[in-house]
Motif scaffolding. Sequence first.
Motif, PDB file in Angstrom:
ATOM      1  N   ALA A 160      49.836  44.687  28.312  1.00  0.00           N
ATOM      2  CA  ALA A 160      48.999  44.143  27.502  1.00  0.00           C
ATOM      3  C   ALA A 160      48.694  43.085  27.351  1.00  0.00           C
ATOM      4  O   ALA A 160      46.855  42.297  27.258  1.00  0.00           O
ATOM      5  N   ASP A 161      49.530  42.499  27.391  1.00  0.00           N
ATOM      6  CA  ASP A 161      49.765  41.113  26.396  1.00  0.00           C
ATOM      7  C   ASP A 161      49.078  39.980  27.389  1.00  0.00           C
ATOM      8  O   ASP A 161      49.201  38.249  27.482  1.00  0.00           O
ATOM      9  N   TYR A 162      49.484  40.457  28.870  1.00  0.00           N
ATOM     10  CA  TYR A 162      49.842  39.219  29.720  1.00  0.00           C
ATOM     11  C   TYR A 162      48.387  38.477  29.823  1.00  0.00           C
ATOM     12  O   TYR A 162      48.606  36.899  29.981  1.00  0.00           O
ATOM     13  N   PRO A 163      47.474  39.062  29.849  1.00  0.00           N
ATOM     14  CA  PRO A 163      45.999  37.738  30.084  1.00  0.00           C
ATOM     15  C   PRO A 163      46.058  37.031  28.991  1.00  0.00           C
ATOM     16  O   PRO A 163      46.425  36.080  28.887  1.00  0.00           O
ATOM     17  N   ALA A 164      46.333  37.421  27.615  1.00  0.00           N
ATOM     18  CA  ALA A 164      45.920  36.327  26.675  1.00  0.00           C
ATOM     19  C   ALA A 164      47.366  35.416  26.405  1.00  0.00           C
ATOM     20  O   ALA A 164      47.407  34.205  26.179  1.00  0.00           O
ATOM     21  N   TRP A 169      50.089  30.369  27.976  1.00  0.00           N
ATOM     22  CA  TRP A 169      50.047  29.000  28.794  1.00  0.00           C
ATOM     23  C   TRP A 169      49.483  27.970  29.512  1.00  0.00           C
ATOM     24  O   TRP A 169      49.632  26.794  30.002  1.00  0.00           O
ATOM     25  N   MET A 170      48.014  28.709  30.225  1.00  0.00           N
ATOM     26  CA  MET A 170      47.792  27.776  30.697  1.00  0.00           C
ATOM     27  C   MET A 170      46.921  26.321  29.951  1.00  0.00           C
ATOM     28  O   MET A 170      47.063  25.222  30.222  1.00  0.00           O
ATOM     29  N   GLU A 171      46.587  26.583  28.539  1.00  0.00           N
ATOM     30  CA  GLU A 171      46.688  25.674  27.286  1.00  0.00           C
ATOM     31  C   GLU A 171      46.977  24.626  27.482  1.00  0.00           C
ATOM     32  O   GLU A 171      46.959  23.973  27.057  1.00  0.00           O
ATOM     33  N   THR A 172      48.632  25.664  27.115  1.00  0.00           N
ATOM     34  CA  THR A 172      49.722  23.879  27.056  1.00  0.00           C
ATOM     35  C   THR A 172      49.890  24.114  28.133  1.00  0.00           C
ATOM     36  O   THR A 172      49.691  22.340  27.819  1.00  0.00           O
ATOM     37  N   SER A 174      47.463  22.420  29.876  1.00  0.00           N
ATOM     38  CA  SER A 174      46.365  21.797  30.040  1.00  0.00           C
ATOM     39  C   SER A 174      46.875  20.258  28.889  1.00  0.00           C
ATOM     40  O   SER A 174      45.816  19.508  29.493  1.00  0.00           O
ATOM     41  N   GLY A 175      47.008  20.621  27.808  1.00  0.00           N
ATOM     42  CA  GLY A 175      47.910  20.021  27.018  1.00  0.00           C
ATOM     43  C   GLY A 175      48.396  18.761  27.707  1.00  0.00           C
ATOM     44  O   GLY A 175      48.808  17.412  27.093  1.00  0.00           O
ATOM     45  N   ALA A 176      48.842  19.453  29.027  1.00  0.00           N
ATOM     46  CA  ALA A 176      50.028  17.994  29.816  1.00  0.00           C
ATOM     47  C   ALA A 176      49.749  17.461  30.297  1.00  0.00           C
ATOM     48  O   ALA A 176      49.379  16.871  31.111  1.00  0.00           O
ATOM     49  N   GLY A 177      47.659  17.162  30.823  1.00  0.00           N
ATOM     50  CA  GLY A 177      46.891  16.624  30.946  1.00  0.00           C
ATOM     51  C   GLY A 177      46.338  16.637  32.409  1.00  0.00           C
ATOM     52  O   GLY A 177      45.567  16.341  33.502  1.00  0.00           O
ATOM     53  N   LEU A 178      46.509  18.469  32.754  1.00  0.00           N
ATOM     54  CA  LEU A 178      45.957  19.390  34.192  1.00  0.00           C
ATOM     55  C   LEU A 178      44.358  19.588  33.181  1.00  0.00           C
ATOM     56  O   LEU A 178      44.045  19.473  32.811  1.00  0.00           O
ATOM     57  N   ASP A 179      43.398  19.031  34.246  1.00  0.00           N
ATOM     58  CA  ASP A 179      41.499  19.174  34.669  1.00  0.00           C
ATOM     59  C   ASP A 179      41.885  20.694  34.945  1.00  0.00           C
ATOM     60  O   ASP A 179      42.879  22.155  35.254  1.00  0.00           O
ATOM     61  N   ASP A 180      40.531  20.825  34.912  1.00  0.00           N
ATOM     62  CA  ASP A 180      39.911  21.921  35.421  1.00  0.00           C
ATOM     63  C   ASP A 180      40.309  22.758  36.551  1.00  0.00           C
ATOM     64  O   ASP A 180      40.614  23.826  37.328  1.00  0.00           O
ATOM     65  N   GLU A 181      40.205  21.317  36.874  1.00  0.00           N
ATOM     66  CA  GLU A 181      40.398  22.396  38.956  1.00  0.00           C
ATOM     67  C   GLU A 181      42.118  22.844  38.580  1.00  0.00           C
ATOM     68  O   GLU A 181      42.599  23.143  39.825  1.00  0.00           O
ATOM     69  N   ALA A 182      42.765  22.237  38.918  1.00  0.00           N
ATOM     70  CA  ALA A 182      43.829  21.803  38.143  1.00  0.00           C
ATOM     71  C   ALA A 182      44.580  23.185  38.345  1.00  0.00           C
ATOM     72  O   ALA A 182      45.801  24.343  38.383  1.00  0.00           O
ATOM     73  N   LEU A 183      43.972  23.868  36.806  1.00  0.00           N
ATOM     74  CA  LEU A 183      44.682  24.867  36.468  1.00  0.00           C
ATOM     75  C   LEU A 183      44.244  26.066  36.948  1.00  0.00           C
ATOM     76  O   LEU A 183      44.960  27.139  36.704  1.00  0.00           O
ATOM     77  N   GLY A 221      57.040  29.862  25.705  1.00  0.00           N
ATOM     78  CA  GLY A 221      56.042  29.900  26.707  1.00  0.00           C
ATOM     79  C   GLY A 221      56.270  31.176  27.478  1.00  0.00           C
ATOM     80  O   GLY A 221      57.550  32.005  27.203  1.00  0.00           O
ATOM     81  N   MET A 222      56.240  31.034  28.753  1.00  0.00           N
ATOM     82  CA  MET A 222      56.600  31.946  29.909  1.00  0.00           C
ATOM     83  C   MET A 222      57.588  31.602  29.994  1.00  0.00           C
ATOM     84  O   MET A 222      58.250  32.293  31.586  1.00  0.00           O
ATOM     85  N   ILE A 223      58.777  30.635  30.015  1.00  0.00           N
ATOM     86  CA  ILE A 223      59.671  30.081  31.001  1.00  0.00           C
ATOM     87  C   ILE A 223      60.861  30.895  30.011  1.00  0.00           C
ATOM     88  O   ILE A 223      60.441  30.800  28.981  1.00  0.00           O
TER      89      ILE A 223
END
Length: 232
Positions: A160-164, A169-172, A174-183, A221-223
């Motif tokens: 149940a917690d995987y989507p969250a 993780w995607m937001e993490t 994103s902070g590494a400089g990835l744009d919406d397309e990359a995410l 995170g997920m690692i």
Amino acid sequence: MQQHELDALFDQQAAGYDARWVRMAPIRDSLLFLMETVFAGLPEDAHVLCVGAGTGAEIAHFARRFPRWTFVALDPSTKMIDACRERAEREGFADRCVFHADLVDTLPDLATFDGATCLLVSQFLLDPAVRTAFFAAIARRLQAGGTLAWADLAWDTEAADYPAMLKLWMETMSGAGLDDEALTQIRANYARDVAILPPDRVAALAEAGGFLRPLRFHQAGMIHGWCARTPR
């Protein structure tokens, strides 16, 4: 994704790989810090196999920390191996390395290594039997009681917690400089090209490949990071 597609992808990414992921360095550094303790029992002149060596970040770390270790840098991407060699020459440890642009199975099937690393590699093997065979190929090349330390993306994707967790993780990243397309592309890649399994399942695949029961010693995170020994 087939092996030749992975090789082509990492060939394309090699030149800017370190710069692209620099903001994620704290995760890598914490993993390497704990791996120092995992490998503390290895001989002072240990011979270490680095599977998926990439640009050589972990080899550089351990070359500084353990000045008598020698390494085989293994990666199927020729561009990654080129980048790894360039780093080793630049930082002064190239004479302690052998560079091998190919897969584990192309190495001599001999138990010559005291330890091995394998960071964010086995997750790309979608077939569990192939992933187990991959761990087995590493285990066969380790001496009795040799140590593998590895890390992969892992989570129970049915939980149940995987989507969250995925959103975090995607937001993490994103902070590494990835744009919406990359995410968006990464999210699609995870669903299609990455075998994200529950951590206990990943450990079980390594155990089935010939290792003693793994210890999960790291999570960010997920690692997740594990270590395991071959039987004595």
